[in-house]
Design a protein around this motif. Structure first.
Motif, mmCIF file in Angstrom:
data_model
loop_
_atom_site.group_PDB
_atom_site.id
_atom_site.type_symbol
_atom_site.label_atom_id
_atom_site.label_comp_id
_atom_site.label_asym_id
_atom_site.label_seq_id
_atom_site.Cartn_x
_atom_site.Cartn_y
_atom_site.Cartn_z
ATOM 1 N N UNK A 116 -15.400 128.179 11.628
ATOM 2 C CA UNK A 116 -15.229 126.962 10.852
ATOM 3 C C UNK A 116 -15.789 127.140 9.452
ATOM 4 N N UNK A 117 -15.075 126.668 8.423
ATOM 5 C CA UNK A 117 -15.648 126.720 7.070
ATOM 6 C C UNK A 117 -16.845 125.782 6.952
ATOM 7 N N UNK A 118 -17.713 126.065 6.013
ATOM 8 C CA UNK A 118 -18.844 125.185 5.762
ATOM 9 C C UNK A 118 -18.444 123.952 4.960
ATOM 10 N N UNK A 119 -17.545 124.124 4.014
ATOM 11 C CA UNK A 119 -17.256 123.086 3.032
ATOM 12 C C UNK A 119 -15.976 122.327 3.358
ATOM 13 N N UNK A 120 -15.914 121.047 3.045
ATOM 14 C CA UNK A 120 -14.648 120.322 3.205
ATOM 15 C C UNK A 120 -13.607 120.840 2.212
ATOM 16 N N UNK A 121 -12.374 120.875 2.630
ATOM 17 C CA UNK A 121 -11.315 121.481 1.824
ATOM 18 C C UNK A 121 -11.081 120.762 0.511
ATOM 19 N N UNK A 122 -11.445 119.494 0.440
ATOM 20 C CA UNK A 122 -11.201 118.720 -0.776
ATOM 21 C C UNK A 122 -12.423 118.661 -1.696
ATOM 22 N N UNK A 123 -13.425 119.491 -1.437
ATOM 23 C CA UNK A 123 -14.652 119.403 -2.230
ATOM 24 C C UNK A 123 -14.437 119.810 -3.689
ATOM 25 N N UNK A 124 -13.622 120.830 -3.920
ATOM 26 C CA UNK A 124 -13.322 121.248 -5.290
ATOM 27 C C UNK A 124 -12.020 122.046 -5.312
ATOM 28 N N UNK A 156 -22.007 129.790 -5.303
ATOM 29 C CA UNK A 156 -22.841 128.668 -5.748
ATOM 30 C C UNK A 156 -22.584 127.421 -4.914
ATOM 31 N N UNK A 157 -21.317 127.140 -4.633
ATOM 32 C CA UNK A 157 -20.972 125.962 -3.837
ATOM 33 C C UNK A 157 -21.507 126.084 -2.407
ATOM 34 N N UNK A 158 -21.382 127.272 -1.845
ATOM 35 C CA UNK A 158 -21.859 127.477 -0.477
ATOM 36 C C UNK A 158 -23.362 127.233 -0.373
ATOM 37 N N UNK A 191 -25.078 125.538 5.084
ATOM 38 C CA UNK A 191 -24.916 126.946 4.725
ATOM 39 C C UNK A 191 -26.225 127.533 4.222
ATOM 40 N N UNK A 192 -26.979 126.753 3.454
ATOM 41 C CA UNK A 192 -28.241 127.246 2.916
ATOM 42 C C UNK A 192 -29.246 127.549 4.026
ATOM 43 N N UNK A 193 -29.319 126.682 5.030
ATOM 44 C CA UNK A 193 -30.219 126.916 6.159
ATOM 45 C C UNK A 193 -29.797 128.173 6.916
ATOM 46 N N UNK A 194 -28.507 128.297 7.178
ATOM 47 C CA UNK A 194 -28.023 129.469 7.896
ATOM 48 C C UNK A 194 -28.266 130.752 7.104
#
Length: 237
Positions: A27-35, A210-212, A218-221
């Protein structure tokens, strides 16, 4: 006894935050519509521009001196699954392996899912033809890759690997970014990308990294990944 799935093996092998990380590896970390990745990129050279002609000349020049050893290397570098381990093996040694680093594997698999979900819309928005589509003189040595030419996904992936691994192992930064450059250049040698595609991939990697790391999960992982890498490499020195 039934064969255990890979996800279940991860579940049994890990504990704490590592379980969540491994279970969600696809699974991706970020929502697809974030940027929109295209918002951060310069456009590729126009089809009828002098810059486009220079790009094509560079591809043909690389093709003219392409060796069998280079062809073999670009074919190896074309693989995507667990590519971070192939990418960093020479720089980090045999201890940097799928078997020893389950959290690292899971993190980079998720990061690669993020890469794909932001990369493909950007490719589509530019619709740049591949070098072999732009000129019949280009003879690629790889099967047709997915999507359009700009930006380069392999370049983006290599520089993303280099960026994140360099944050875990700053003393290896020079080697890792040199490897990313080689990985990117292989796409021009293979005849499937223009040099400007590689630059687009490099910028894209910086944006995604940078976004991740701005994402709490993601930062914790990634903190767990850094500890895992340090621990495993220290034990194999």
């Amino acid at each position: 006894m039934p064969v255990l799935t890979r996800s279940l093996w991860f579940f049994l092998a890990l504990s704490g935050a590592g379980i969540v990380l491994a279970e969600q590896a696809a699974l991706p970390y970020l929502p697809a519509n974030q940027f929109r990745l295209a918002d951060y990129l310069p456009p590729p050279p126009a089809i009828d521009s002098s810059l486009q002609q220079s790009d094509l000349k560079a591809v043909l020049a690389a093709q003219a001196v392409r060796s069998s050893a280079q062809v073999s290397q670009v074919q190896q570098d074309d693989e995507w699954e667990d590519s971070v381990f192939h990418f960093a093996r020479e720089s980090l040694g045999v201890g940097f392996s799928v078997e020893r680093l389950p959290l690292t594997r899971a993190f980079f698999r998720r990061a690669q899912e993020d890469l794909v979900q932001f990369l493909m819309p950007a490719k589509h928005s530019y619709g740049r033809p591949r070098p072999y589509e732009a000129s019949a003189l280009v003879k690629p040595v790889l099967p047709p890759p997915e999507g359009d030419s700009y930006p380069s996904g392999h370049s983006m992936n290599g520089y993303l690997n280099a960026t994140l691994l360099s944050m875990a192992l700053p003393e290896k930064r020079s080697e890792l970014f040199s490897r990313a450059q080689i990985n990117a250049d292989s796409r021009v040698i293979a005849g499937v990308h223009f040099p400007s595609d590689l630059e687009g991939g490099k910028i894209s990697a910086a944006v995604l990294a940078a976004r991740l790391l701005d994402d709490p999960s993601a930062a914790v992982d990634f903190e767990a990944v850094k500890k895992e890498i340090r621990g495993v490499l220290a034990s194999t020195d």
